[in-house]
Design a protein around this motif. Sequence first.
Motif, short mmCIF file in Angstrom:
data_model
loop_
_atom_site.label_atom_id
_atom_site.label_comp_id
_atom_site.label_asym_id
_atom_site.label_seq_id
_atom_site.Cartn_x
_atom_site.Cartn_y
_atom_site.Cartn_z
N GLY A 175 -8.12 16.83 5.54
CA GLY A 175 -8.00 15.48 4.99
C GLY A 175 -6.58 14.96 4.94
N LYS A 176 -5.67 15.58 5.71
CA LYS A 176 -4.25 15.19 5.70
C LYS A 176 -3.77 14.89 7.12
N GLY A 177 -4.64 14.32 7.93
CA GLY A 177 -4.28 14.06 9.31
C GLY A 177 -3.42 12.82 9.48
N VAL A 178 -2.87 12.71 10.68
CA VAL A 178 -2.22 11.48 11.12
C VAL A 178 -2.88 11.13 12.45
N THR A 179 -3.55 9.99 12.50
CA THR A 179 -4.31 9.61 13.68
C THR A 179 -3.79 8.30 14.25
N GLY A 180 -3.38 8.34 15.51
CA GLY A 180 -3.00 7.13 16.20
C GLY A 180 -4.23 6.48 16.82
N TRP A 181 -4.20 5.15 16.94
CA TRP A 181 -5.35 4.49 17.56
C TRP A 181 -4.94 3.19 18.24
N VAL A 182 -5.72 2.84 19.27
CA VAL A 182 -5.50 1.60 20.01
C VAL A 182 -6.86 1.03 20.38
N ALA A 183 -6.99 -0.28 20.30
CA ALA A 183 -8.26 -0.94 20.54
C ALA A 183 -8.22 -1.75 21.83
N SER A 184 -9.37 -1.86 22.48
CA SER A 184 -9.48 -2.74 23.64
C SER A 184 -9.37 -4.19 23.20
N ASN A 185 -9.11 -5.08 24.13
CA ASN A 185 -8.96 -6.50 23.80
C ASN A 185 -10.23 -7.09 23.22
N SER A 186 -11.37 -6.51 23.57
CA SER A 186 -12.65 -7.07 23.11
C SER A 186 -13.12 -6.52 21.76
N ALA A 187 -12.40 -5.53 21.24
CA ALA A 187 -12.75 -5.03 19.91
C ALA A 187 -12.43 -6.11 18.88
N THR A 188 -13.38 -6.42 18.03
CA THR A 188 -13.22 -7.51 17.08
C THR A 188 -12.32 -7.09 15.91
N GLU A 189 -11.92 -8.07 15.13
CA GLU A 189 -11.13 -7.76 13.93
C GLU A 189 -11.94 -6.88 12.98
N GLU A 190 -13.24 -7.15 12.89
CA GLU A 190 -14.10 -6.32 12.04
C GLU A 190 -14.13 -4.88 12.56
N ASP A 191 -14.24 -4.73 13.88
CA ASP A 191 -14.20 -3.39 14.47
C ASP A 191 -12.93 -2.67 14.08
N GLN A 192 -11.81 -3.36 14.19
CA GLN A 192 -10.51 -2.73 13.94
C GLN A 192 -10.33 -2.38 12.46
N ARG A 193 -10.83 -3.24 11.59
CA ARG A 193 -10.76 -2.93 10.15
C ARG A 193 -11.60 -1.69 9.86
N TYR A 194 -12.76 -1.60 10.50
CA TYR A 194 -13.63 -0.45 10.29
C TYR A 194 -12.95 0.84 10.74
N VAL A 195 -12.32 0.82 11.92
CA VAL A 195 -11.64 2.01 12.44
C VAL A 195 -10.50 2.42 11.51
N GLN A 196 -9.71 1.47 11.05
CA GLN A 196 -8.60 1.78 10.14
C GLN A 196 -9.15 2.44 8.87
N HIS A 197 -10.20 1.87 8.31
CA HIS A 197 -10.82 2.40 7.10
C HIS A 197 -11.36 3.81 7.34
N MET A 198 -12.00 4.01 8.47
CA MET A 198 -12.58 5.31 8.81
C MET A 198 -11.48 6.38 8.92
N LEU A 199 -10.40 6.04 9.61
CA LEU A 199 -9.32 7.02 9.82
C LEU A 199 -8.59 7.34 8.52
N GLY A 236 -6.87 10.90 6.30
CA GLY A 236 -5.41 10.97 6.31
C GLY A 236 -4.75 9.63 6.54
N GLU A 237 -3.71 9.63 7.35
CA GLU A 237 -2.97 8.42 7.67
C GLU A 237 -3.41 7.89 9.05
N ALA A 238 -3.32 6.56 9.23
CA ALA A 238 -3.68 5.93 10.49
C ALA A 238 -2.53 5.08 10.99
N VAL A 239 -2.23 5.19 12.28
CA VAL A 239 -1.13 4.43 12.89
C VAL A 239 -1.67 3.70 14.12
N GLN A 240 -1.72 2.38 14.06
CA GLN A 240 -2.16 1.59 15.21
C GLN A 240 -0.99 1.39 16.17
#
Length: 276
Positions: free
Chosen positions: A119-143, A147-151
Motif C-alpha cells: 500500500g506504499k507504491g508510486v505509480t506513474g500513469w498516462v492516458a490516451s487522448n480519448s480517455a475522458t476526464e471521468e476516466d482520468q479521475r477514476y484512475v487517479q483515485h484507484m491508484l 500509494g502515490e500516483a504521478v500523471q
Amino acid sequence: MKLGIIGAGNMGGAFYKGLAEKLGHEDLYLCDKHNEKMAAIGAKNFYNEPGEMLEKVDAVLIAVKPQAFDELIRQTGAGALTTKLLISMMAAVPIAKISAATDSARVVRIMPNLGVQVGKGVTGWVASNSATEEDQRYVQHMLEAVGEAVQVDDEDGLDRLSVITGCGPAYFFYLTELLTKKARTLGFSEDDARKMAEGTYIGSAALLAAGAEGANDGAAGAAHASRDAEAWRRAVCSKGGVTERAIATFEEHGMEKILNAGVDAALKRSDEMKKM
C-alpha cells in the motif's frame, strides 16, 4: 464504476487487496486461471474466464505479462473490450497497440512499483487522448488506494519515471545491502548487521513519510513537515562531525556521478528493450 482485474499475480493481487481494503469488494472483480491465488487474496467476485467477468464491469485492469496479451485477446475477442476503460500495467506495450488490438480508444497505461504490495507504491500513469476526464479521475483515485500516483504527459514519461520509481527500490536495497556488509567487517554478527542496516533504512523512510503527512495534516507531524531528504541529511550532519566526514567522502568519490550514470544506463536499456 465496476472494475475487473485480469491476473492475480503479485501486482494484480496487490491492486485487488489494496482496492478492496480502501474501496470495498462490491464493485471489484477478479479473473485468473488459478482459484487458489484468488482465494488467498480474499476475492469475493471471481472468475476463471475473462469473458464472463467482462459482462459485469465498466473498466478493466490488465495485469498480465506482455507476452500473454495476444492470448487474452484471442480468449475474449477484441469486441468484448471495445466499450471498456482499459488500464494496462503491461510493460513495453504502448497505448496504440492496446487500442488497435481491442478497438478501445479509452486506454490508460500505468507503471506501478514494488511498494503497491504494501500500500506504499508510486505509480506513474498516462492516458490516451480519448480517455475522458471521468476516466482520468477514476484512475487517479484507484491508484491512490495503493500509494502515490504521478500523471505524466506521454509514454516516454513513463520510461523516465520507471528508472526512478520502478528501479528505485533496488537502489535503496543495494545501499542497505552494502551497509550490512560493512557492518559485518566491523565485527557485528550477520543478524545484528541486518538489524542495524535495515532498521536504519526503515526508520529513515518513516521520518520522510511523517514529514510528507505532516505537510498535509497541519499539526500532526508538524515537527517534520518542512523536512525533505536533503533537510534530514543536513540535520544528521553535525558540523565537523563523523557523519559530515562520511558524506564529504562520498562526494569526493563521485557518488552523485555514479548514481546518475546508473540511472542513465537504466534509461538507455529501457530504450533498447522497446526496439526488440
